[in-house]
Motif scaffolding. Structure first.
Motif, PDB file in Angstrom:
ATOM      1  N   LEU A   1       0.833  -1.210   0.000  1.00 60.25           N
ATOM      2  CA  LEU A   1       0.000   0.000   0.000  1.00 60.25           C
ATOM      3  C   LEU A   1       0.864   1.254   0.000  1.00 60.25           C
ATOM      4  N   LEU A   2       1.975   1.222   0.719  1.00 65.49           N
ATOM      5  CA  LEU A   2       2.880   2.366   0.739  1.00 65.49           C
ATOM      6  C   LEU A   2       3.420   2.671  -0.656  1.00 65.49           C
ATOM      7  N   GLU A   3       3.649   1.639  -1.439  1.00 69.31           N
ATOM      8  CA  GLU A   3       4.141   1.853  -2.800  1.00 69.31           C
ATOM      9  C   GLU A   3       3.094   2.542  -3.673  1.00 69.31           C
ATOM     10  N   ASP A   4       1.810   2.290  -3.383  1.00 70.37           N
ATOM     11  CA  ASP A   4       0.728   2.842  -4.204  1.00 70.37           C
ATOM     12  C   ASP A   4       0.242   4.199  -3.723  1.00 70.37           C
ATOM     13  N   GLU A   5       0.450   4.518  -2.448  1.00 72.32           N
ATOM     14  CA  GLU A   5      -0.158   5.716  -1.849  1.00 72.32           C
ATOM     15  C   GLU A   5       0.930   6.594  -1.245  1.00 72.32           C
ATOM     16  N   PRO A   6       1.345   7.646  -1.923  1.00 74.88           N
ATOM     17  CA  PRO A   6       2.498   8.446  -1.470  1.00 74.88           C
ATOM     18  C   PRO A   6       2.266   9.215  -0.177  1.00 74.88           C
TER      19      PRO A   6
ATOM     20  N   PHE B   1       0.495   8.073   2.452  1.00 84.30           N
ATOM     21  CA  PHE B   1       0.184   7.137   3.526  1.00 84.30           C
ATOM     22  C   PHE B   1       1.397   6.889   4.413  1.00 84.30           C
ATOM     23  N   VAL B   2       1.161   6.766   5.735  1.00 81.72           N
ATOM     24  CA  VAL B   2       2.191   6.428   6.712  1.00 81.72           C
ATOM     25  C   VAL B   2       1.652   5.303   7.590  1.00 81.72           C
ATOM     26  N   PHE B   3       2.467   4.288   7.820  1.00 87.81           N
ATOM     27  CA  PHE B   3       2.056   3.151   8.634  1.00 87.81           C
ATOM     28  C   PHE B   3       2.997   3.002   9.812  1.00 87.81           C
ATOM     29  N   ALA B   4       2.441   2.754  10.995  1.00 85.49           N
ATOM     30  CA  ALA B   4       3.243   2.562  12.205  1.00 85.49           C
ATOM     31  C   ALA B   4       2.957   1.188  12.789  1.00 85.49           C
TER      32      ALA B   4
ATOM     33  N   ALA C   1      11.050   0.294   3.493  1.00 82.09           N
ATOM     34  CA  ALA C   1      10.021   1.282   3.813  1.00 82.09           C
ATOM     35  C   ALA C   1      10.362   2.073   5.068  1.00 82.09           C
ATOM     36  N   VAL C   2      11.035   1.424   6.051  1.00 80.28           N
ATOM     37  CA  VAL C   2      11.474   2.141   7.243  1.00 80.28           C
ATOM     38  C   VAL C   2      12.491   3.208   6.867  1.00 80.28           C
ATOM     39  N   ALA C   3      13.416   2.854   5.995  1.00 83.69           N
ATOM     40  CA  ALA C   3      14.446   3.815   5.575  1.00 83.69           C
ATOM     41  C   ALA C   3      13.838   5.025   4.895  1.00 83.69           C
ATOM     42  N   ALA C   4      12.679   4.829   4.248  1.00 81.44           N
ATOM     43  CA  ALA C   4      11.989   5.940   3.589  1.00 81.44           C
ATOM     44  C   ALA C   4      11.160   6.763   4.564  1.00 81.44           C
ATOM     45  N   GLY C   5      11.102   6.335   5.822  1.00 83.45           N
ATOM     46  CA  GLY C   5      10.384   7.092   6.838  1.00 83.45           C
ATOM     47  C   GLY C   5       8.890   6.897   6.832  1.00 83.45           C
ATOM     48  N   ARG C   6       8.395   5.840   6.172  1.00 82.12           N
ATOM     49  CA  ARG C   6       6.953   5.694   6.023  1.00 82.12           C
ATOM     50  C   ARG C   6       6.410   4.442   6.704  1.00 82.12           C
ATOM     51  N   PHE C   7       7.257   3.498   7.040  1.00 79.93           N
ATOM     52  CA  PHE C   7       6.887   2.327   7.837  1.00 79.93           C
ATOM     53  C   PHE C   7       7.596   2.539   9.168  1.00 79.93           C
ATOM     54  N   VAL C   8       6.847   2.929  10.190  1.00 80.79           N
ATOM     55  CA  VAL C   8       7.436   3.566  11.364  1.00 80.79           C
ATOM     56  C   VAL C   8       7.415   2.631  12.574  1.00 80.79           C
ATOM     57  N   PRO C   9       8.588   2.304  13.146  1.00 83.40           N
ATOM     58  CA  PRO C   9       8.592   1.614  14.436  1.00 83.40           C
ATOM     59  C   PRO C   9       8.038   2.557  15.515  1.00 83.40           C
TER      60      PRO C   9
ATOM     61  N   VAL D   1      -8.109  15.827   8.172  1.00 81.06           N
ATOM     62  CA  VAL D   1      -7.366  14.585   8.369  1.00 81.06           C
ATOM     63  C   VAL D   1      -6.086  14.622   7.557  1.00 81.06           C
ATOM     64  N   GLU D   2      -4.973  14.221   8.197  1.00 75.66           N
ATOM     65  CA  GLU D   2      -3.719  14.043   7.474  1.00 75.66           C
ATOM     66  C   GLU D   2      -3.016  12.815   8.002  1.00 75.66           C
ATOM     67  N   TRP D   3      -2.288  12.142   7.107  1.00 76.87           N
ATOM     68  CA  TRP D   3      -1.457  11.015   7.528  1.00 76.87           C
ATOM     69  C   TRP D   3      -0.149  11.543   8.095  1.00 76.87           C
ATOM     70  N   ASN D   4       0.245  10.973   9.222  1.00 81.89           N
ATOM     71  CA  ASN D   4       1.540  11.345   9.778  1.00 81.89           C
ATOM     72  C   ASN D   4       1.950  10.337  10.826  1.00 81.89           C
ATOM     73  N   THR D   5       3.093  10.569  11.436  1.00 79.82           N
ATOM     74  CA  THR D   5       3.670   9.639  12.396  1.00 79.82           C
ATOM     75  C   THR D   5       3.183   9.949  13.806  1.00 79.82           C
ATOM     76  N   PRO D   6       3.262   8.980  14.719  1.00 81.88           N
ATOM     77  CA  PRO D   6       2.939   9.265  16.120  1.00 81.88           C
ATOM     78  C   PRO D   6       3.794  10.395  16.690  1.00 81.88           C
ATOM     79  N   ASP D   7       5.068  10.425  16.356  1.00 84.72           N
ATOM     80  CA  ASP D   7       5.948  11.471  16.871  1.00 84.72           C
ATOM     81  C   ASP D   7       5.478  12.851  16.416  1.00 84.72           C
ATOM     82  N   HIS D   8       5.091  12.960  15.163  1.00 78.08           N
ATOM     83  CA  HIS D   8       4.606  14.243  14.648  1.00 78.08           C
ATOM     84  C   HIS D   8       3.340  14.663  15.392  1.00 78.08           C
TER      85      HIS D   8
END
Length: 1001
Positions: free
Chosen positions: A288-293, A295-298, A322-330, A490-497
């Motif tokens: 999904l991350l590849e298809d949706e620029p 989108f952020v997943f944690a 995906a983690v290195a790209a900052g979009r699959f977030v631990p 609504v916006e996609w973002n990380t828990p830290d943000h």
């Protein structure tokens, strides 16, 4: 136009269901299907791909419970589909209403590359976008036939929860298996109509915006040619452009959507299946991350990341990219999303040590947030642990499930027992499986309790467990409500943000002090007693193994078992997951847990034995050379290996005699106890004060049996009405004297109990063995106490928490079942009493007032017998140890709680071994002595103030010291190095936790 929302809603629903959604796939051709059914447990991917499949057809049954089938689907894209989007529709027999609780699949290419998972709401695989026409398609599906255990209404007992009892009948019938054209315009129209229809339903009846949407939806439906949906979809969308482009008002609530899949590390499936659920979900989300620029997943739970790395390297490769790209977030920084009530102090600390270290080592990510959406309440010692781990924020959702009181905040500072505060957020969307519906978003905005001072909340978005995570439909809906009038932004973002933004807009949030008690799922403190005992005993053995191994390393140069201890800790931490330790998983999970705890005990005892023998040297096993003794008390000079004579044996110095009127008297120089002919304690006099512990006419050591049939959630819940009916088990089959112990046998229902009562140095020890064969019953052990107490103390992580004994408010009344660790303590000024235990957690405390005064009754919860999800919960033999300690101060309660949990251990032979560390204040408890995890050989000591007061002590190292530095839980320096020699002065605030790293000279 007449404003009739109901008519438009009905029209919209029917046209969507019967015409527009079916037109998303206007053309299709069948795929060829074959299958290989794996015998037994799941096989490696390579083996599944190489197996020879046999025939199967759509509509055929497949999948006995817990089995795995490998489907192969083949076909050719028709040449006339050239230039069109083509997808494979692969329906394993899904029920769209049971997302995450049924069969699942992971799709592979022939070379073993994972594609995505198959779930009830995501049964598709993209083949071409666009297709060229004529492509040969070959896909393999690893399909898990996981049974539907949870059907909510009713909660019926089922044998499906263990492969040993689940049977072999197929559970599913193969559904649609086709190649199909995907009409993206029609799909976009569906998304437009769903978003607007859902928003319309949430707007006020007299809202002009609602009327605008209603008219636009009607126009769009008018524009749809029901015989040519695809040809008219663009025109229908054009009718909605205006209402979809109207921006949100500046004051609109703001939602940070975080892609999420709450995956229980075990629950209605075994641990081995969670390994596959995590791999499926991660595959789905990387696709999904590849298809949706946008989108952020944690993903939380380091254990689950480790499973992917170990078991599915092909999925791990996609995840790390995906983690290195900052979009699959631990996120979260814990080994698992554990229960936080029952894990002991050191275990709770290690959840963060191992979780954070994994993310730091693998990705360089040091999370500041703790992610626990589904945990069943939060112990009051947790804020200090969070801070000591280098974090400062907490997210949870579960408190919204409380049945009685509505929590007054969604964003606040949570203050723990030592005064530490952490910034905490409860998402007002009230779900950790948000699907971006208008109803959910409107609820978040209306429900948010901090309006006027804040306007920002978080929405964990995606289907959990086996649901596959966030869907493309959720992403599409979020895009439409990014800036839409009438909706939160609504916006996609990380828990830290999110946390950074929330802290910035709300610099002075309200403060909540003390535990975050969940007014639900209280029975999880008792269900599955053997799982809880395994946890408690594993924690004690781990502490002891680290201490012995560190002592042997320093004193005898023995090799420290770094890898073994690391692995064992992770095993124990995994089993503290919030559906394993609480006892709310299927029978398979708890059967495996019992065996795992046995293996853990064997390995830790072997580590301890090896360290002892290293210390004893050549004299090991030679009783004539003296005895090396371990006394488990963790403070003062105890809690470390020491030489010399052992403490007095159990029962030594006890007088046992017959009692006038029947029964027996047990007495030593501290306590005199009278036990009547029924085996009940009718008197316990503290000899130093002359104080009677047991109120007249209210015997203690009283077993009480209650019916236990909660309204819902059998293994999880006990409802307050259980107290309305109960039976005192006063009839005894036998009461006799056995040496200096009184033995009591009783029988009731289909069960029996044997108790052994002894005096040990001023405490009444009660060993209770129950052969338990009741159903839907709750067994308590009651101690009426002649104490007037408005509050009582229960041990928690690194201290204790006070709770009221009265029910002045609904908040106090709701805590009718609560958690303690090793002790509960009640007192009047100048005199108190403690009840300590070796393995129980649940308890209740009530008070009674009559003409003679106030009495307080403390009851330990022993056993339950729920029938869901494990119909055989707790059937069999159980053993518990409790000790009543009259005259106890809070410090005595701490000490006695340690003694009953950390038994004395000795090995014959060897000279005296000096302790590694000593402290000279009994209020200071040492919870860990170990070698530093980095292999440096530094000694790490963790301790805390245990009574709730101030302490000034000297920690004395029994080895030459080069340098001492305070650290966080991960053993990273937090202060400047000091060189105080082997006498290290320490001052502690109430309940303060300190970790010292000591470099050896």
């Amino acid at each position: 136009m007449h404003d009739d929302r109901a008519l438009v809603e009905a029209r919209l629903k029917r046209v969507l269901d019967e015409r527009i959604r079916p037109a998303i796939y206007p053309e299709s051709v069948p795929l060829e299907i074959s299958v290989w059914h794996a015998p037994g447990e799941p096989v490696p991917v390579a083996e599944g791909l190489a197996a020879t499949p046999g025939p199967i057809a759509v509509g055929d049954p497949w999948g006995p419970p817990w089995s795995t089938s490998w489907f192969t689907v083949t076909g050719t894209v028709p040449r006339e589909w050239s230039g069109k989007i083509v997808e494979a529709i692969l329906d394993l027999g899904f029920d769209p209403g049971k997302v995450g609780f049924q069969c699942e699949g992971l799709v592979y290419r022939p070379d073993g590359t994972p594609v995505k998972s198959l779930n009830p709401r995501t049964p598709w695989v993209r083949i071409g976008s666009p297709a060229g026409g004529g492509e040969e398609v070959r896909l393999h599906i690893e399909a898990a036939s996981n049974p539907v255990i949870l059907d909510y209404h009713p909660f019926l007992p089922t044998q499906l929860g263990d492969k040993e009892t689940a049977g072999s009948d197929p559970l599913y019938r193969l559904g649609r298996m086709e190649l199909a054209v995907f009409d993206k315009t029609v799909w976009e129209l569906v998304m437009d109509l769903e978003v607007l229809g859902e928003l319309m339903l949430e707007l006020p009846a007299d809202s002009g915006r609602r009327l605008e949407i209603l008219r636009a939806v009607n126009r769009a439906l008018d524009a749809v040619d029901l015989q040519d949906v695809g040809g008219s979809a663009e025109a229908a969308r054009a009718e909605l452009t205006g209402v979809l482009s109207s921006p949100a008002v500046p004051s609109a609530h703001r939602v940070t959507a975080v892609g999420h899949a709450h995956i229980d590390s075990a629950w209605l499936w075994p641990l081995r299946e969670t390994v596959r659920k995590v791999a499926r979900t991660a595959s789905n989300m990387t696709a999904l991350l590849e298809d949706e620029p946008d989108f952020v997943f944690a993903m939380s739970q380091a254990q689950q990341w480790a499973w992917i790395k170990e078991h599915r390297p092909e999925v791990w490769a996609k995840v790390t990219k995906a983690v290195a790209a900052g979009r699959f977030v631990p996120t979260g920084g814990m080994w698992v999303e554990s229960d936080t009530n029952m894990p002991g102090s050191e275990a709770m600390a290690r959840q963060f040590v191992h979780g954070k270290r994994f993310f730091i080592d693998e990705f360089g990510v040091d999370n500041e947030e703790v992610w626990l959406p589904d945990t069943f309440g939060f112990a009051a010692g947790l804020p200090q642990i969070i801070k000591a781990a280098g974090a400062k924020r907490l997210l949870t959702q579960k408190i919204s499930w409380s049945q009685t009181n509505t929590f007054p905040h969604h964003t606040f500072l949570w203050e723990g027992i030592d005064g530490t505060r952490v910034f905490t957020h409860f998402p007002p969307v009230d779900t950790y499986n948000c699907s971006m519906t208008g109803r959910e978003l409107a609820h978040a905005a209306r429900n948010f309790k901090d309006k006027g001072v804040a306007r920002h909340s978080l929405a964990p978005t995606g289907y959990g467990d086996g649901g596959g995570g966030t869907t493309r439909e959720m992403v599409a809906k979020a895009a439409r409500v990014r800036d839409l009038e009438g909706s939160p932004r609504v916006e996609w973002n990380t828990p830290d943000h999110f946390f950074a933004a929330a802290e910035a807009e709300y610099p002075n949030p309200p403060v909540w002090v003390g535990e975050l008690y969940l007014e639900l799922h209280r029975a999880t403190l008792t269900s599955q007693a053997k799982t809880k005992q395994g946890n408690r005993r594993s924690e004690a053995l781990l502490r002891e193994a680290e201490l012995w191994a560190a002592t042997a390393a320093v004193r005898a140069g023995a090799e420290y078992p770094y890898q073994a201890l690391d692995r064992i800790w992770k095993t124990v931490l995994l089993h503290q997951f919030h559906d394993i330790l609480p006892g709310s998983s299927i029978a398979w999970v708890h059967r495996e847990a019992r065996r795992t705890y046995e293996l853990v005990a064997e390995e830790l005892n072997a580590i301890i034995d090896g360290a002892q023998r290293a210390l004893a040297g050549d004299a090991a096993g030679d009783a004539s050379r003296g005895t090396l003794v371990f006394n488990g008390a963790p403070h003062a000079r105890a809690g470390v290996p020491a030489g010399g004579a052992a403490p007095a044996a159990t029962g030594a110095g006890t007088e046992a005699r017959s009692r006038e009127g029947g029964g027996y008297v047990l007495a030593d120089d501290r306590l005199q106890v009278e036990i009547d002919g029924r085996g009940l304690v009718v008197s316990a006099v503290d000899r130093s004060s002359g104080r009677e512990t047991v109120p007249q006419g209210r015997p203690a050591n009283l077993l009480q049996l209650h019916p236990d049939f909660p309204n819902k959630w059998d293994a999880w819940d006990v409802d307050e009405f259980y107290r309305n009916t109960g039976t005192d088990l006063t009839d005894a089959d036998e009461v006799r004297l056995d040496g200096d112990a009184v033995v009591v046998r009783r029988s009731f229902g289909d069960s029996s109990v044997t108790q052994r009562l002894t005096l040990v140095q001023g405490r009444l020890e009660i060993e209770t063995e129950v052969d338990w064969h009741e159903r839907e019953k709750f067994l308590k052990l009651a101690f009426p106490l002649d104490v007037r107490a408005d509050r009582y103390a229960s041990e928690s992580q690194f201290g204790h928490v006070y709770r009221a004994t009265h029910t002045n408010t609904s908040w106090e009344a709701a805590k009718f079942e609560a958690c303690n660790h090793r002790f509960v303590h009640l007192e009047e000024p100048g005199w108190g009493v403690a009840l300590v235990n070796d393995s129980t957690y649940g308890h209740d405390v009530t008070r009674d007032v009559d003409e003679t005064g106030t009495t307080t009754t403390l009851r330990a919860s022993l056993l339950r017998a729920p029938r869901f999800p494990d119909p055989e919960t707790d059937q069999g033999v159980h053993r518990f140890r409790h000790a009543l300690v009259p005259g106890a101060t809070i410090g005595d309660a701490v000490r006695e709680g340690w003694f009953i949990n950390q038994p004395e251990r000795r090995v014959p032979g060897g000279a005296e071994v000096a302790p590694l560390v000593r402290v000279d204040d009994d209020a200071v408890v040492v919870s860990a002595v170990k070698l530093a995890d980095d292999g440096s050989g530094d000694v790490v000591v963790r301790f805390h103030e245990s009574t709730g007061g101030r302490a000034a002590t000297t920690l004395r190292a029994g080895f030459p010291v080069a340098e001492v530095v305070t650290t966080d839980l991960l053993e990273r320096p937090t202060g400047e190095p000091q060189r105080p020699g082997d006498a290290i002065p320490v001052t502690l605030r109430p309940f303060e936790l300190v970790t010292l790293r000591i470099k050896r000279a």
